[in-house]
Design an enzyme around this catalytic site. Structure first.
Site, PDB file in Angstrom:
ATOM      1  N   SER A  80      40.064 -68.153 -14.938  1.00 38.67           N
ATOM      2  CA  SER A  80      40.135 -68.247 -13.483  1.00 38.67           C
ATOM      3  C   SER A  80      38.767 -68.671 -12.975  1.00 38.67           C
ATOM      4  O   SER A  80      37.744 -68.494 -13.661  1.00 38.67           O
ATOM      5  CB  SER A  80      40.497 -66.880 -12.887  1.00 38.67           C
ATOM      6  OG  SER A  80      40.289 -66.851 -11.488  1.00 38.67           O
TER       7      SER A  80
ATOM      8  N   TYR B 257      39.494 -57.762 -11.415  1.00 34.19           N
ATOM      9  CA  TYR B 257      40.146 -58.971 -11.918  1.00 34.19           C
ATOM     10  C   TYR B 257      39.111 -59.941 -12.479  1.00 34.19           C
ATOM     11  O   TYR B 257      39.264 -60.476 -13.581  1.00 34.19           O
ATOM     12  CB  TYR B 257      40.940 -59.634 -10.788  1.00 34.19           C
ATOM     13  CG  TYR B 257      41.620 -60.922 -11.184  1.00 34.19           C
ATOM     14  CD1 TYR B 257      42.767 -60.911 -11.973  1.00 34.19           C
ATOM     15  CD2 TYR B 257      41.112 -62.159 -10.766  1.00 34.19           C
ATOM     16  CE1 TYR B 257      43.393 -62.094 -12.338  1.00 34.19           C
ATOM     17  CE2 TYR B 257      41.736 -63.330 -11.121  1.00 34.19           C
ATOM     18  CZ  TYR B 257      42.873 -63.303 -11.908  1.00 34.19           C
ATOM     19  OH  TYR B 257      43.486 -64.475 -12.278  1.00 34.19           O
TER      20      TYR B 257
END
Length: 314
Positions: free
Chosen positions: A151, A164
């Protein structure tokens, strides 16, 4: 035969069908995973698509796509996947492993319960390591490829995204080590860093953040309430113009099958902008830019969180 957008006829002519080879895609029930599975199936690979329920299996099942029950945090599921590959009736080689499964629950570092920190690391990091450990012998045999879906958060950690982003930073580091360990064995390791992509997981994360915010103490609401609301609102607005999952899946499929891939690829204009920004600007300047982009979310301002929206983890 499913032909996803973004996979051109010219590309298919240059890449003949590979029906004699297997590909594994985890987290393939929806979003990026399902789109990647469809794109790879359209290229002729036989895709073992990891899902968790019977309804997900029926939704993803298609020509060239075989759903397999795969919760990557359950050792028995991962072992069963390895047996499925070893016992393939056509003795097909495993060409590519796409580690895509993931979860996202965002809250400030001080607020997010440790159980949810651990759950995200179990899914976003340790589950992928488990799959890699089981399937690497097959990939050595075929001189295949591992594609880890990271990501933009694996390079730049935004406020509220600490847990995250932490899992993605760890996946990036593990990918670097793995790439240097197995390159001599003929196995390639590639990282894909998506920015904003329109997926069900991304759409759910805002509601989950607001649910956590609603349960915060009065002090935490005073400190973080405006920050959470502003972040959720900003992300929701961005997702309206984010990259469609089908386009993301088509690019991942191309990366997975490219003859000489780079070590890393970005997905989306935001990732292409944020990653160099974070890499080349001083940290304090980057902090200032991010703060200016959310002027209304200073701690101590009026901060009662908005009501939690509907939506629970799948």
């Amino acid at each position: 035969m499913i032909r996803p957008s973004g996979v051109s006829r010219k590309y298919r002519r240059k890449n003949p069908r590979k029906s004699d080879e297997l590909v594994v895609v985890s987290g393939a029930s929806s979003g990026i995973g399902a789109a990647t599975a469809r794109a790879l199936a359209s290229m002729g690979y036989h895709v073992l698509a990891g899902v968790r329920t019977d309804s997900e299996a029926e939704a993803v099942r298609a020509e060239g796509i075989e759903p397999v029950t795969l919760d990557i945090t359950v050792p028995e599921h991962v072992q069963a996947l390895a047996r499925r590959i070893a016992d393939d009736p056509e003795r097909r080689a495993l060409r590519v492993l796409v580690n895509n499964a993931g979860m996202e629950i965002n809250a400030p570092v001080e607020v997010l319960p440790l159980a949810l920190w651990r759950e995200q690391f179990e899914v976003n990091l340790f589950g992928h390591i488990s799959v890699i450990q089981q399937l690497l012998p097959f990939l050595r045999r075929s001189r295949g490829r591992i594609v880890n879906i990271s990501s933009v958060g694996g390079v730049a950690a935004l406020p509220v995204f600490g847990a995250y982003a932490g899992t993605k930073f760890a996946l990036e580091a593990a990918s670097d080590s793995l790439r240097r360990e197995v390159s001599a064995h003929g196995v390639q390791v590639v990282v894909v860093q998506p920015g904003g992509v329109r997926t069900e997981m991304a759409a759910r994360s805002g509601g989950l953040s607001l649910q956590l915010a609603a349960a915060m103490s009065t002090e935490h609401q005073h400190l973080y309430g405006r920050l959470i609301n502003a972040t959720v609102a900003s992300n929701a607005a961005f997702l309206e113009r984010a990259l469609p999952a089908a386009k993301a899946g088509a690019k991942i499929a191309r990366v997975a099958t490219r003859r000489r891939p780079r070590a890393r690829y970005t997905l989306g204009t935001d990732a292409a902008f944020i990653i160099p920004l974070n890499r080349f600007l001083p940290a304090r300047l980057t902090d200032t830019i991010l703060t200016m982009s959310h002027r209304s979310r200073k701690p101590g301002s009026s901060s009662t969180p908005a009501p939690a929206s509907a939506g629970t983890p799948s």
